[in-house]
Design an enzyme around this catalytic site. Structure first.
Site, PDB file in Angstrom:
ATOM      1  N   THR A  80       0.830  -1.198   0.000  1.00 51.49           N
ATOM      2  CA  THR A  80       0.000   0.000   0.000  1.00 51.49           C
ATOM      3  C   THR A  80       0.866   1.250   0.000  1.00 51.49           C
ATOM      4  OG1 THR A  80      -1.629  -1.227   1.295  1.00 51.49           O
ATOM      5  CG2 THR A  80      -1.910   1.160   1.152  1.00 51.49           C
ATOM      6  N   TYR A 143     -13.240  -5.714  -0.846  1.00 53.75           N
ATOM      7  CA  TYR A 143     -14.347  -5.183  -1.652  1.00 53.75           C
ATOM      8  C   TYR A 143     -15.304  -6.309  -2.063  1.00 53.75           C
ATOM      9  CZ  TYR A 143     -17.105  -2.556  -4.981  1.00 53.75           C
ATOM     10  OH  TYR A 143     -18.150  -1.978  -5.646  1.00 53.75           O
ATOM     11  N   TYR A 167      -1.518 -10.595   5.691  1.00 54.92           N
ATOM     12  CA  TYR A 167      -1.678  -9.203   6.106  1.00 54.92           C
ATOM     13  C   TYR A 167      -3.129  -8.950   6.499  1.00 54.92           C
ATOM     14  CZ  TYR A 167      -1.480  -4.054   5.404  1.00 54.92           C
ATOM     15  OH  TYR A 167      -1.549  -2.689   5.534  1.00 54.92           O
ATOM     16  N   ARG A 172      -8.871  -1.340   5.833  1.00 52.88           N
ATOM     17  CA  ARG A 172      -8.797  -1.224   4.376  1.00 52.88           C
ATOM     18  C   ARG A 172      -9.642  -2.286   3.674  1.00 52.88           C
ATOM     19  NH1 ARG A 172      -5.038   2.261   2.157  1.00 52.88           N
ATOM     20  NH2 ARG A 172      -3.533   3.174   3.615  1.00 52.88           N
ATOM     21  N   LYS A 195       1.137  -9.997   9.476  1.00 50.21           N
ATOM     22  CA  LYS A 195       1.210  -8.551   9.713  1.00 50.21           C
ATOM     23  C   LYS A 195      -0.146  -8.142  10.250  1.00 50.21           C
ATOM     24  CE  LYS A 195       1.671  -4.008   7.573  1.00 50.21           C
ATOM     25  NZ  LYS A 195       1.756  -3.233   6.311  1.00 50.21           N
ATOM     26  N   ILE A 234       6.342  -3.951  10.420  1.00 48.97           N
ATOM     27  CA  ILE A 234       6.384  -3.602   9.005  1.00 48.97           C
ATOM     28  C   ILE A 234       5.976  -2.143   8.953  1.00 48.97           C
ATOM     29  CG2 ILE A 234       5.425  -4.037   6.713  1.00 48.97           C
ATOM     30  CD1 ILE A 234       5.151  -6.975   7.511  1.00 48.97           C
TER      31      ILE A 234
END
Length: 338
Positions: A80, A143, A167, A172, A195, A234
């Site tokens: 990202t 999404y 992740y 998000r 993560k 991270i």
């Protein structure tokens, strides 16, 4: 079909996860997953641009070099922060391969080859490992969300290819990856860890069960590392102050250093990442002030705040060697076609 004929389903059509030739089971040249599990400071590296929107590889190489010299142990390429979401897959895989070829002997290269399309994630991960990346970063489908069973099947499709960090960033993706899902995947030898952006209580839930985890929140990472058992972070902030972030992750509890960095971390995330980071690196003179839309630079008052933060923390602690600048609005180039 003639009467009496029996239709046989083609065998290939019912073989799950049919392996293409590229998806080799050979492990020579592959990174040992334990080498990924031990990384403490992984920088989610910024991708700088030329005025026409193409990659500025000279500036990129300089940024990666500064990370290596400052003690970062890994970089996330095309995450990202690196704006992988604004890249074509050709650009994405090229940048992974370029990073491996130039720096792979000095730092672990972790390619963000995740996607909300399992087909794309499989293909990109095959290509990433083919060009030499040491590990893959995989997000859960966003999404077009799937069920928990579908989420697990998605990760099962990519885990056999090589060392993998999963992740979890519900802010998000709008879908949490719960610990029970990770527990169903922990028998995969390629699972390096998670993560985790949900918070330190979630991190403790993993570390209590011997699952490697990195904090995905810079403002929590000191406590994640030293009070909740995280392996490291991270980090976005380490693009700017890699030496200080290395100290924060490697030299024991340091609440004073953490307090010194918190205002910078908070400033970076006032707007969605990577807007703050892109603006800061331009002000430091280590990346051109070029933005790919939909990202636009921070306004003047925020740029003035950054100049003051640099002075408070010390210019010598930041990357680059030019004086920090406020920059005028017209200094920035914002590109919609790239």
């Amino acid at each position: 079909m003639h009467e009496g004929c029996i239709y046989n389903v083609p065998q290939a059509a019912v073989i799950p996860n049919f392996h293409l030739p590229m998806r080799s089971l050979e492990v020579k040249n592959r990174t040992n997953v334990d080498d990924i599990k031990s990384l403490r400071l992984i920088t989610a590296i910024k991708t700088p641009y030329l005025p026409d929107g193409r990659f500025d590889l000279e500036a990129y190489d300089s940024l990666v070099n500064m990370q290596i010299e400052s003690g970062a142990e890994g970089v996330i390429v095309g995450g990202t922060t690196g704006e992988g979401q604004l890249m074509s897959w050709d650009e994405h895989i090229m940048l992974i391969g370029h990073t491996v070829n130039c720096f792979g002997s000095n730092i672990k290269v972790i390619g963000n080859t995740g996607s909300n399309s399992t087909r794309e994630a499989i293909h990109a991960t095959e290509q990433g490992f083919a060009v030499g990346m040491h590990a893959a970063l995989h997000i859960n489908p966003y999404y077009g969300k799937t069920s928990m069973e579908g989420l697990i099947a998605h990760f099962q499709s990519v885990l056999p290819m090589g060392p993998t960090i999963i992740y979890n960033v519900p802010s998000r993706t709008s879908q949490d990856i719960p610990p029970h899902a990770i527990h169903l995947l922990e028998d995969f030898p390629n699972l390096a860890g998670v993560k985790e952006c949900v918070g330190n209580e979630r991190i403790k839930e993993y570390t209590d069960n011997d699952i490697v985890v990195w904090s995905g929140n810079d403002d929590e990472c000191h406590d994640s590392r030293w009070s909740y058992g995280a392996t490291g972070v991270i980090s976005v902030t380490s693009n700017l102050v890699p030496k200080l972030m290395r100290r924060l992750m490697s030299e024991g509890k340091n609440p004073s250093l953490n307090a010194k960095l918190l205002p910078l971390m908070n400033w970076l995330f006032k707007e969605p990442n990577p807007i703050g980071l892109n603006t800061a690196l331009a002000q430091l003179g280590v990346a051109r002030p070029v933005f790919r839309l939909p990202y636009v630079p921070l306004p003047l008052e925020k740029r003035i705040e950054f100049v003051n933060l640099v002075k408070e923390i010390g210019r010598e602690n930041f990357v680059g060697n030019k004086d920090v600048q406020v920059l005028d609005d017209e200094d920035f180039v914002v590109i919609g076609r790239y």
